[in-house]
Design a protein around this motif. Structure first.
Motif, mmCIF file in Angstrom:
data_model
loop_
_atom_site.group_PDB
_atom_site.id
_atom_site.type_symbol
_atom_site.label_atom_id
_atom_site.label_comp_id
_atom_site.label_asym_id
_atom_site.label_seq_id
_atom_site.Cartn_x
_atom_site.Cartn_y
_atom_site.Cartn_z
ATOM 1 N N GLY A 27 0.813 -1.214 0.000
ATOM 2 C CA GLY A 27 0.000 0.000 0.000
ATOM 3 C C GLY A 27 0.843 1.258 0.000
ATOM 4 O O GLY A 27 0.550 2.223 -0.723
ATOM 5 N N ILE A 28 1.913 1.277 0.810
ATOM 6 C CA ILE A 28 2.769 2.460 0.904
ATOM 7 C C ILE A 28 3.505 2.695 -0.417
ATOM 8 O O ILE A 28 3.635 3.828 -0.884
ATOM 9 N N ALA A 29 3.999 1.626 -1.041
ATOM 10 C CA ALA A 29 4.689 1.763 -2.328
ATOM 11 C C ALA A 29 3.765 2.325 -3.389
ATOM 12 O O ALA A 29 4.163 3.178 -4.196
ATOM 13 N N LEU A 30 2.519 1.873 -3.407
ATOM 14 C CA LEU A 30 1.564 2.370 -4.389
ATOM 15 C C LEU A 30 1.303 3.862 -4.183
ATOM 16 O O LEU A 30 1.213 4.636 -5.141
ATOM 17 N N VAL A 31 1.206 4.272 -2.921
ATOM 18 C CA VAL A 31 0.990 5.689 -2.628
ATOM 19 C C VAL A 31 2.172 6.523 -3.123
ATOM 20 O O VAL A 31 1.999 7.605 -3.701
ATOM 21 N N ILE A 32 3.396 6.043 -2.904
ATOM 22 C CA ILE A 32 4.589 6.782 -3.350
ATOM 23 C C ILE A 32 4.609 6.922 -4.865
ATOM 24 O O ILE A 32 4.854 8.006 -5.400
ATOM 25 N N VAL A 33 4.349 5.825 -5.572
ATOM 26 C CA VAL A 33 4.383 5.865 -7.038
ATOM 27 C C VAL A 33 3.307 6.801 -7.578
ATOM 28 O O VAL A 33 3.558 7.621 -8.466
ATOM 29 N N VAL A 34 2.090 6.696 -7.031
ATOM 30 C CA VAL A 34 0.991 7.539 -7.516
ATOM 31 C C VAL A 34 1.281 9.008 -7.227
ATOM 32 O O VAL A 34 1.086 9.883 -8.077
ATOM 33 N N ASN A 35 1.767 9.310 -6.007
ATOM 34 C CA ASN A 35 2.076 10.699 -5.667
ATOM 35 C C ASN A 35 3.214 11.252 -6.523
ATOM 36 O O ASN A 35 3.180 12.408 -6.958
ATOM 37 N N SER A 36 4.228 10.426 -6.776
ATOM 38 C CA SER A 36 5.358 10.874 -7.591
ATOM 39 C C SER A 36 4.927 11.102 -9.034
ATOM 40 O O SER A 36 5.319 12.092 -9.666
ATOM 41 N N ALA A 37 4.119 10.168 -9.567
ATOM 42 C CA ALA A 37 3.630 10.338 -10.934
ATOM 43 C C ALA A 37 2.746 11.569 -11.052
ATOM 44 O O ALA A 37 2.811 12.314 -12.036
ATOM 45 N N VAL A 379 8.952 -1.730 9.516
ATOM 46 C CA VAL A 379 9.585 -2.587 8.512
ATOM 47 C C VAL A 379 8.814 -2.514 7.192
ATOM 48 O O VAL A 379 9.404 -2.401 6.104
ATOM 49 N N GLY A 380 7.474 -2.550 7.292
ATOM 50 C CA GLY A 380 6.657 -2.404 6.085
ATOM 51 C C GLY A 380 6.863 -1.054 5.426
ATOM 52 O O GLY A 380 6.905 -0.950 4.196
ATOM 53 N N GLY A 381 7.018 -0.011 6.253
ATOM 54 C CA GLY A 381 7.274 1.318 5.699
ATOM 55 C C GLY A 381 8.600 1.372 4.956
ATOM 56 O O GLY A 381 8.693 1.956 3.867
ATOM 57 N N ALA A 382 9.641 0.762 5.544
ATOM 58 C CA ALA A 382 10.946 0.750 4.883
ATOM 59 C C ALA A 382 10.886 -0.011 3.563
ATOM 60 O O ALA A 382 11.417 0.446 2.531
ATOM 61 N N LEU A 383 10.207 -1.169 3.582
ATOM 62 C CA LEU A 383 10.057 -1.939 2.344
ATOM 63 C C LEU A 383 9.237 -1.155 1.314
ATOM 64 O O LEU A 383 9.565 -1.122 0.126
ATOM 65 N N GLY A 384 8.163 -0.523 1.788
ATOM 66 C CA GLY A 384 7.308 0.240 0.885
ATOM 67 C C GLY A 384 8.050 1.414 0.260
ATOM 68 O O GLY A 384 7.889 1.696 -0.936
ATOM 69 N N ILE A 385 8.857 2.118 1.062
ATOM 70 C CA ILE A 385 9.628 3.234 0.529
ATOM 71 C C ILE A 385 10.625 2.748 -0.518
ATOM 72 O O ILE A 385 10.795 3.360 -1.579
ATOM 73 N N ALA A 386 11.288 1.620 -0.209
ATOM 74 C CA ALA A 386 12.260 1.085 -1.168
ATOM 75 C C ALA A 386 11.592 0.701 -2.484
ATOM 76 O O ALA A 386 12.068 1.051 -3.574
ATOM 77 N N VAL A 387 10.445 0.001 -2.392
ATOM 78 C CA VAL A 387 9.742 -0.414 -3.609
ATOM 79 C C VAL A 387 9.179 0.800 -4.345
ATOM 80 O O VAL A 387 9.248 0.891 -5.575
ATOM 81 N N GLY A 388 8.611 1.752 -3.594
ATOM 82 C CA GLY A 388 8.043 2.940 -4.211
ATOM 83 C C GLY A 388 9.089 3.786 -4.912
ATOM 84 O O GLY A 388 8.869 4.274 -6.021
ATOM 85 N N VAL A 389 10.259 3.986 -4.266
ATOM 86 C CA VAL A 389 11.343 4.756 -4.878
ATOM 87 C C VAL A 389 11.842 4.051 -6.144
ATOM 88 O O VAL A 389 12.115 4.697 -7.160
#
Length: 483
Positions: A27-37, A379-389
């Motif tokens: 969920g966090i990775a998806l938010v990062i990608v959508v916000n960045s796009a 831990v989920g946040g760190a993984l999500g940030i890595a995947v999102g970035v």
């Protein structure tokens, strides 16, 4: 004791912890990608608006030109002499394009409105150059095949004129009169000088010109050369390249020279306005329209609403579908993390019941569960940030090309001001003009902060589920399950 027990339990239940963390990470990775796009699309749209408006411009003030039938500008007329011989003739017509002209004093009136940080006038011109030559025809006597008198009873030669005529070419281009004393606003700010120099502030009435790079390449213009407009030679002092690839004009000259060439003394077609506060643009627009009647005020938001093409479609998709999808995935991830944590607590009923029997208070058990959930969330946040970035980086590396189509409701010198997309630029010549923009996905500190906030929120929600279940356990539950 708290951290020792926490570390031991997370290591012992690392598979369950990884499942919870992975759900939050998705969920966090998806938010990062959508916000960045979405941020990349806003930047792309900003580049389009800069090419239409000019960097730093918040709004433009224009006046719609009435149609010719109501006293608007007449169509250009060209007069040539019917000369003998092959002498080349040329005629230039220079006229304001797109809008009705405004008095130069309007610039001062606009600048005096509350909330206006600066106002600069400009004059957009269309130049039509017609040149060519007349060729006289040749008289060819007609052969007498009747056998009678050669004169045919007329007493003179008989025949016909053959050949001759006119051969003229038409060249049209756009010229923009720039206030060289105030070059911080207007269309030229969306271009960079790539050869030569920009205007000097003292060149308010000098015969100098800056040429758009694409037009210079087409006409083979170089710095140090000259270009002739209506019989006046201008020295080319600079070559400008538009940031978006679409320039506002082919040539830029000082405003006073543009006014002289078009017989528009003390006139402008567009007033470019910068507001003190971007949040007060609507209020400034209302003030200008109220205090300077007869004008049309167009803001960057008005232009953005008229941008179509794949850029607009992608922006709408990211704004609506993308964000709602992110929210739905986040809610699902938070609920699943909470349920999994609560299920894990239920499976540890013997453990927590025994700890309570040994003297642990309910609050201590709850804090232990919440602590484990918070670690899972981080831990989920760190993984999500890595995947999102990584996803944003891939999107930037691929740089998919988006097109933005900017159109005008009217074309040509008689076009209505309210419908024009390009404020004083050459869009009056084309109903639709496509600008190609490469999409990027920039990641801001705010996006990372949002991801961390979501990670903490996910941990708190999961901890709340598990803590509530743990607080309801009693020592007797553990004793009943001991074999």
């Amino acid at each position: 004791m708290f951290f020792t027990y926490l570390r031991r339990e997370l290591r012992r239940r690392r598979k369950a912890a990884l499942v919870v963390a992975s759900g939050l990470a998705l969920g966090i990775a998806l938010v990062i990608v959508v916000n960045s796009a979405s941020a990349g699309m806003q930047q792309a749209q900003g580049k389009v608006l800069e090419s239409l408006y000019g960097l730093g411009t918040d709004m433009t003030v224009t006046k719609a030109a009435p149609p010719p039938s109501e006293g608007g500008r007449e169509r250009p007329r060209f007069n040539f002499d019917a000369q003998d011989g092959d002498e080349t003739q040329s005629s230039d017509v220079v006229m304001p394009q797109g809008f009705e002209t405004l008095a130069s004093s309007t610039v001062g009136k606009v600048a005096g409105q509350t909330g206006v940080a600066g106002a600069v006038g400009g004059l957009s011109l269309s130049v039509l150059k017609v040149d060519g030559e007349f060729k006289p025809g040749e008289f060819a006597p007609r052969e007498n095949t009747s056998g009678g008198g050669g004169g045919g009873g007329t007493g003179g030669p008989q025949g016909e004129v053959r050949g001759g005529g006119a051969n003229f070419g038409v060249n049209s281009y756009t010229v923009y009169g720039t206030d060289t004393a105030h070059q911080d606003l207007g269309p030229l700010t969306s271009s960079k000088i790539t050869d030569g120099r920009a205007f000097e502030t003292t060149e308010t009435d000098a015969k100098v010109a800056v040429v758009d790079s694409a037009y210079a390449k087409e006409k083979k213009y170089k710095v140090g050369g000259d270009v002739t407009i209506k019989g006046t030679k201008f020295e080319i002092v600079g070559i400008a390249t538009a940031d978006s690839g679409d320039a506002s004009a082919n040539l830029y000259i000082p405003l006073k020279q543009a006014q002289t060439l078009s017989d528009s003394k003390d006139k402008v077609t567009t007033v470019y306005v910068k507001a003190d506060d971007s949040q007060q643009i609507a209020a400034v627009k209302s003030a200008v329209q109220k205090n300077i009647p007869g004008t049309t005020v167009t803001t960057s938001a008005d232009l953005a609403d008229r941008v179509s093409g794949s850029l607009s479609t992608a922006s709408d998709l990211a704004t609506s579908v993308g964000k709602w999808l992110s929210i739905a995935v986040l809610i699902a991830a938070f609920v699943v993390a909470g349920l999994l944590t609560m299920s894990a607590v239920t499976r540890r009923v013997q453990e927590f019941g025994t700890l309570k029997a040994l003297g642990w208070k309910s609050g201590r058990v709850t804090r232990q569960v919440v602590g484990e959930a918070m670690v899972n969330g981080l831990v989920g946040g760190a993984l999500g940030i890595a995947v999102g970035v990584a996803g944003a980086y891939v999107l930037t590396a691929v740089s998919p090309s988006l097109t933005a189509e900017v159109g005008s409701a009217a074309a040509g010198p008689g076009g209505g001001g309210g419908g024009m997309i390009r404020a004083g630029g050459p869009a009056g010549q084309a109903a639709d003009k496509a600008i190609e923009i490469a999409l990027t996905a920039p990641i801001s500190a705010a996006t990372i902060a949002l991801a961390l906030g979501l990670a903490v929120t996910g941990g708190l929600i999961a901890g709340a589920f598990g803590g509530w279940r743990a607080s309801r356990l009693r020592p007797a539950d553990a004793l009943r399950r001991v074999e």
